[in-house]
Scaffold this motif. Sequence first.
Motif, short mmCIF file in Angstrom:
data_model
loop_
_atom_site.label_atom_id
_atom_site.label_comp_id
_atom_site.label_asym_id
_atom_site.label_seq_id
_atom_site.Cartn_x
_atom_site.Cartn_y
_atom_site.Cartn_z
N GLN A 1 0.84 -1.19 0.00
CA GLN A 1 0.00 0.00 0.00
C GLN A 1 0.88 1.24 0.00
N SER A 2 0.30 2.36 -0.45
CA SER A 2 1.11 3.58 -0.51
C SER A 2 1.62 3.92 0.90
N VAL A 3 2.79 4.52 0.91
CA VAL A 3 3.49 4.79 2.17
C VAL A 3 3.49 6.29 2.42
N LYS A 4 3.08 6.68 3.61
CA LYS A 4 3.15 8.10 3.98
C LYS A 4 4.49 8.34 4.66
N VAL A 5 5.16 9.38 4.20
CA VAL A 5 6.53 9.61 4.69
C VAL A 5 6.70 11.04 5.17
N ASP A 6 7.12 11.18 6.39
CA ASP A 6 7.42 12.49 6.93
C ASP A 6 8.84 12.85 6.48
N MET A 7 8.96 13.93 5.74
CA MET A 7 10.29 14.30 5.23
C MET A 7 11.08 14.94 6.37
N ARG A 8 11.98 14.16 6.94
CA ARG A 8 12.60 14.51 8.22
C ARG A 8 13.57 15.69 8.14
N TYR B 1 16.82 9.15 3.75
CA TYR B 1 16.75 9.05 5.21
C TYR B 1 15.30 9.07 5.70
N SER B 2 14.42 9.73 4.94
CA SER B 2 13.01 9.78 5.34
C SER B 2 12.26 8.53 4.92
N LEU B 3 12.59 8.01 3.75
CA LEU B 3 11.88 6.84 3.23
C LEU B 3 12.18 5.57 4.02
N LEU B 4 13.44 5.35 4.32
CA LEU B 4 13.86 4.04 4.82
C LEU B 4 13.13 3.55 6.08
N PRO B 5 12.87 4.43 7.05
CA PRO B 5 12.16 3.92 8.24
C PRO B 5 10.74 3.42 7.90
N ASN B 6 10.25 3.76 6.70
CA ASN B 6 8.87 3.42 6.35
C ASN B 6 8.75 2.25 5.37
N VAL B 7 9.86 1.73 4.92
CA VAL B 7 9.77 0.69 3.88
C VAL B 7 10.35 -0.65 4.33
N GLY B 8 10.49 -0.83 5.61
CA GLY B 8 10.95 -2.12 6.12
C GLY B 8 9.85 -3.17 5.97
N GLY B 9 10.15 -4.37 6.37
CA GLY B 9 9.11 -5.40 6.38
C GLY B 9 8.90 -6.10 5.06
N ASN C 1 -1.94 16.86 4.18
CA ASN C 1 -1.57 17.43 5.49
C ASN C 1 -0.06 17.53 5.65
N GLY C 2 0.61 17.89 4.57
CA GLY C 2 2.06 18.10 4.62
C GLY C 2 2.87 16.83 4.53
N THR C 3 2.21 15.68 4.40
CA THR C 3 2.94 14.41 4.35
C THR C 3 2.80 13.77 2.97
N PRO C 4 3.90 13.60 2.26
CA PRO C 4 3.81 12.98 0.93
C PRO C 4 3.52 11.48 1.00
N GLN C 5 2.84 11.01 -0.04
CA GLN C 5 2.58 9.57 -0.15
C GLN C 5 3.44 9.00 -1.28
N PHE C 6 3.95 7.81 -1.07
CA PHE C 6 4.80 7.18 -2.08
C PHE C 6 4.18 5.86 -2.51
N THR C 7 4.26 5.60 -3.82
CA THR C 7 3.76 4.34 -4.37
C THR C 7 4.95 3.41 -4.60
N SER C 8 4.81 2.18 -4.17
CA SER C 8 5.90 1.21 -4.32
C SER C 8 5.60 0.29 -5.51
N VAL C 9 6.52 0.27 -6.46
CA VAL C 9 6.38 -0.59 -7.64
C VAL C 9 7.54 -1.60 -7.62
N PRO C 10 7.24 -2.88 -7.85
CA PRO C 10 8.32 -3.88 -7.70
C PRO C 10 9.43 -3.75 -8.74
N SER C 11 10.63 -4.04 -8.29
CA SER C 11 11.81 -4.08 -9.16
C SER C 11 12.36 -5.49 -9.15
N ARG C 12 12.87 -5.94 -10.27
CA ARG C 12 13.48 -7.28 -10.34
C ARG C 12 14.90 -7.28 -9.81
#
Lengths: 59, 520
Positions: A25-32, B372-380, B499-510
């Motif tokens: 699902q789309s990820v919300k990211v706080d730009m730190r 640095y902002s993305l990585l804490p959110n893309v684990g798992g 609300n000031g927070t960007p959303q990112f779409t994840s597309v698979p890479s081989r």
Amino acid sequence: MEKHATFGNADLAKKMASQFGTSRQSVKVDMRYAKEVQTFIRKVEEAHQKAANSTLVFG
Amino acid sequence: MSYLNDHRMAAAESQEVYLLKPPFSFFDFIEDRFGDCDSIRRTFSLARSTSAETLILEHIQPCGIIAEENQDIAGRFPTYSNTGLLRLSFWNKSIPEEGVSALNSKNLVGYAIFKRDQIIDDGFDEWHIFEAAFSKNAHPSNCVPHPQTYRLMVGGTPFEIKGLLYCQQNTLNKACAHVALRSLLSRVLPEGDISYRRINEIAATVNPGYVLGQGFTVPQMREVLSILNLRYNDIDYCQCDDQMRKDIPFQKCAYAGLESGGGALVGFRLAGPGLAEDAKHIIPIYGHTFDKDTWAPNADISYFHIGEGVGYVPSESWTSSFLGHDDNFGPNFCIPRLYIESDKVDYVVEIFRPGICYSGMQAEAMALNILYSLLPNVGGTGNKWITRLFEWTSKQQVVFRAQAMSTEEYVAHLCGLRDWENNGENPELCKLLGQEMPEYIWAVEVSTPQLFPANERKLGEIVLDATKDLDLNDDASVNDVFIFARLPGEYLLGGEISNGTPQFTSVPSRLLSHTELIKS
């Protein structure tokens, strides 16, 4: 509420997702570090602007 | 063909051939024919160090930009004459019986055009090197991004050589800044060269009354770049507070120019007995060494901080020397990166490749924020490389390397990548990116202090639109340049900000693990 503001190219994201699917699902990211980056980018630009007043001569 | 190449392609009036094996002595040859000139000695030393076996010396007539130069000098000194013009080419084999036409460009290790200027009234009589180009040192640690190809005629046969033009001042119509500019411009201008007349014409529009051959001001250099539609970033440290030398050291700015393929100019104060206090010199930098085993990246001093407590390991940490020319001493020197003291450097220019609108330093800073902002959110995801990258990021042990590229170059790179398990990317995905991306991008490569030097590999890129200006009055402008982040196993693409927070779409890479760095 910044309804139409985007981070990057939302259209490309839609095209990629529709053709190749999504991993999650789309990820919300706080730009730190947005503030620090803005400050740094401005510092580079301001130094560049100041060089217009340079009196250095080479040769 | 452009008149800018006429002097290289000129037919020879006569030719001399020298076999360079002992007892032939360059020292004797130089002293007999050219007197004592450091840059000429350096040129022959370069030839000797490449094991050149043959020298072909051709007498040519002034034409093209050399004829123009002669007219301009004669306009200033009526008793001027160009009394010698030689094209020298150095070859890595003996001339076959069939003659020069049996040689090919791989046999050509370098060439130089020597010019003799005489002014009878002033007693002026000096040889200088109008230009020279030598292949880069074959040592694998020497990197020259985007070398230029120069075409020349030898013995009526056309040849090519890759390198970067070296040019020398003569104090008559060109100073160190002119020749430094011409060196770098010969690589980035579509026409492949520029005449000194053109440089001087542009300079005269900035300083009416400007005298040929005398010093060049910073506004004149900036105007030359602007008129030629080249973008650049420059810093005059004398216009900034002392902290600027620490916050953005000249080495950082110069290296950004090297990796973007435009090169850099470094202007510094000369020191030494007999020199005026304000004597200043400027040199072109066009390449760098890549020292795999250097200790420097392990030191705190190697970190580049964009703000309080926010930093990364820049790829220049593995560079011990810049590759550059010093017109006073000759071409293709290794210039230790930390040798020129920061407080001696007053001016630095990072020249962008055509189509690029902002600095590689700015691209790296934006990449840092995104990664640095993305990585804490893309684990798992179960991808161990994402987990490792997150750990390294938390210690700020991430290497960034900004590369200015066309989308065509990037997509070709992406299509050719193989991860450690030999997976390649989906060709359809590469094709779509090629269609949708802007013409020029910054690909900020993401690696670690282990992968980068040892394997010359990386974990992905943060890709930014390089064709948009950064509008500093609009904080959102920085967001607009983001295209995607490619990490092991996925692409992250931008979307709406809520609300000031960007959303990112994840597309698979081989591509699931590390891949090769960009080779330019």
